[in-house]
Design an enzyme around this catalytic site. Structure first.
Site, PDB file in Angstrom:
ATOM      1  N   ASP A  36     -12.168   2.667   2.074  1.00  0.00           N
ATOM      2  CA  ASP A  36     -11.234   3.183   3.123  1.00  0.00           C
ATOM      3  C   ASP A  36     -10.476   4.339   2.265  1.00  0.00           C
ATOM      4  OD1 ASP A  36     -11.768   0.916   4.993  1.00  0.00           O
ATOM      5  OD2 ASP A  36     -10.089  -0.381   4.405  1.00  0.00           O
ATOM      6  N   TRP A  75      -8.905   1.034  11.481  1.00  0.00           N
ATOM      7  CA  TRP A  75      -7.951   0.348  11.379  1.00  0.00           C
ATOM      8  C   TRP A  75      -7.094  -0.026  12.484  1.00  0.00           C
ATOM      9  CZ3 TRP A  75      -3.318   2.893   7.892  1.00  0.00           C
ATOM     10  CH2 TRP A  75      -2.506   2.063   7.721  1.00  0.00           C
ATOM     11  N   ARG A 132     -14.406   2.605   9.709  1.00  0.00           N
ATOM     12  CA  ARG A 132     -14.185   1.357  10.516  1.00  0.00           C
ATOM     13  C   ARG A 132     -12.733   1.672  11.166  1.00  0.00           C
ATOM     14  NH1 ARG A 132     -12.773  -3.799   6.353  1.00  0.00           N
ATOM     15  NH2 ARG A 132     -11.590  -2.655   4.915  1.00  0.00           N
ATOM     16  N   THR A 153       0.903  -1.117  -0.066  1.00  0.00           N
ATOM     17  CA  THR A 153       0.099   0.012   0.013  1.00  0.00           C
ATOM     18  C   THR A 153       0.851   1.284  -0.118  1.00  0.00           C
ATOM     19  OG1 THR A 153      -1.916  -1.296   1.190  1.00  0.00           O
ATOM     20  CG2 THR A 153      -1.892   1.303   1.219  1.00  0.00           C
ATOM     21  N   GLN A 194      -9.601   2.415  -3.937  1.00  0.00           N
ATOM     22  CA  GLN A 194      -9.248   1.863  -2.483  1.00  0.00           C
ATOM     23  C   GLN A 194      -8.024   2.614  -2.023  1.00  0.00           C
ATOM     24  OE1 GLN A 194      -9.261  -2.144  -2.059  1.00  0.00           O
ATOM     25  NE2 GLN A 194      -8.439  -1.897   0.338  1.00  0.00           N
ATOM     26  N   ASP A 195      -8.149   3.049  -0.856  1.00  0.00           N
ATOM     27  CA  ASP A 195      -6.907   4.007  -0.141  1.00  0.00           C
ATOM     28  C   ASP A 195      -6.442   5.046  -1.108  1.00  0.00           C
ATOM     29  OD1 ASP A 195      -7.237   1.762   1.500  1.00  0.00           O
ATOM     30  OD2 ASP A 195      -5.541   0.978   1.172  1.00  0.00           O
ATOM     31  N   GLN A 241      -5.527  -1.672  -3.406  1.00  0.00           N
ATOM     32  CA  GLN A 241      -5.071  -0.504  -2.686  1.00  0.00           C
ATOM     33  C   GLN A 241      -4.243   0.200  -3.723  1.00  0.00           C
ATOM     34  OE1 GLN A 241      -4.809  -3.770  -1.354  1.00  0.00           O
ATOM     35  NE2 GLN A 241      -5.099  -3.740   0.800  1.00  0.00           N
TER      36      GLN A 241
END
Length: 322
Positions: A184, A243, A241, A109, A160-161, A138
């Site tokens: 996320d 991490w 959420r 990531t 994502q990310d 990611q």
């Protein structure tokens, strides 16, 4: 007059060599792909900034799609990037977590980011930061560890990310920005405030934020007067959420679209996170705001509690809007 002229010339030369602007303005570097500026690439301009300079260096970036994997080191302090147009000045790259590096290893990531920002006091205006690799897992657009960083009228594009607020203990301020993603897409350990931003939840996504706030930090993510919209289906997104166990995320006076699940929050499959994470809301609006159906371990702030989320208190005395 001759002596005075010579003295002025000497002062000007000293100022030029030291990087100081004698007219009280920030030193400016111009980037243009057509060669009309000082440099053709953004990285060349960043490299030209003197290390540990104690004044703001402005880099003006003309419209263009700059495909570069960028790195602003910790020694490049108080750098400010200003784009010509937030939709036409684009800094992008296409790495992603599973892509192989030169040693045949997955980048991960952190390795996927299009832009790494370490230098404190960073600022950006009117720029699009993107990861153009597509929906491949990611893929970070910006990885930022800079303390006292400010983004205004910027766009962050990805899946994502998208936005990695990496810096442990760092303070980051986002105003009038557009941030999009799937899962996320705002994540990390920084204390970050988002004001008047648009958060666009894309199809195929599931969680808007994934904070990893340290247990020693009082404030994590604070969203004020933001609009959550997108093309994701109804009841498909959670606000966040954890991490890490002590994640902290608060939405204040935000407009929530119908893609937000009635429960609002997710504990990432770990019951103990319900006791440590701090998730709260205050006077939100829109079809996604259903306080009576929220998880029983999240909070609805009182008027007095909401007042503590002012900019100087959240940022421990730093006020980026002064």
């Amino acid at each position: 007059m001759a002596k005075l002229g010579l003295k002025c010339l000497t002062i000007a030369l000293v100022a030029l060599l030291s990087g100081t602007n004698i007219y009280g303005q920030d030193k400016k570097i111009i980037v243009a792909q057509d060669g009309s500026g000082d440099y053709k690439t953004v990285q060349e301009a960043i490299n030209a900034v003197p290390d540990f300079r104690n004044a703001t260096t402005v880099i003006l970036i003309k419209n263009g799609n700059y495909k570069e994997k960028l790195n602003l080191s910790a020694s490049k302090k108080m750098v400010k990037l200003i784009g010509e147009n937030p939709e036409k000045t684009v800094l992008t790259y296409d790495d992603y977590a599973q892509k192989k590096n030169s040693f045949g290893e997955a980048m991960g990531t952190s390795g996927s980011s299009s832009f790494y920002i370490y230098g404190d006091g960073f600022a950006a205006e009117n720029i699009t930061f993107a990861n153009s690799s597509g929906p491949v897992g990611q893929a970070v657009a910006v990885w930022i560890a800079s303390d006292q960083a400010v983004f205004k009228n910027c766009r962050f594009l990805g899946f994502q990310d998208t936005l990695y607020t990496y810096g442990r203990g760092s303070r980051q301020y986002y105003k009038n920005c557009y941030i999009e993603g799937t899962t996320d897409f705002i994540f990390g350990s920084s204390t970050a405030m988002f004001e008047n931003c648009i958060l666009f939840c894309k199809k195929g996504g599931s969680y808007l934020t994934a904070a990893s706030t340290p247990d020693t930090t009082k404030y994590g993510y604070v969203f004020k007067n933001c609009k959550i919209t997108g093309d994701a289906p109804e009841n498909s997104f959670a606000l966040g959420r954890p991490w890490r166990p002590y994640a902290k995320t608060v939405f204040i006076n935000c407009e929530l679209g119908n893609m937000i699940k009635p429960a609002g929050w997710d504990h990432w499959g770990k019951e103990s996170n319900k006791q440590t994470a701090y998730y709260a809301e205050y006077k939100n609006t829109g079809p996604g705001y259903k306080p009576d159906k929220r998880t029983d371990w999240s909070q609805q702030l009182s008027d007095d509690e909401a007042k503590t989320y002012n900019i100087t208190q959240v940022f421990r005395g730093w006020n980026p809007v002064q």
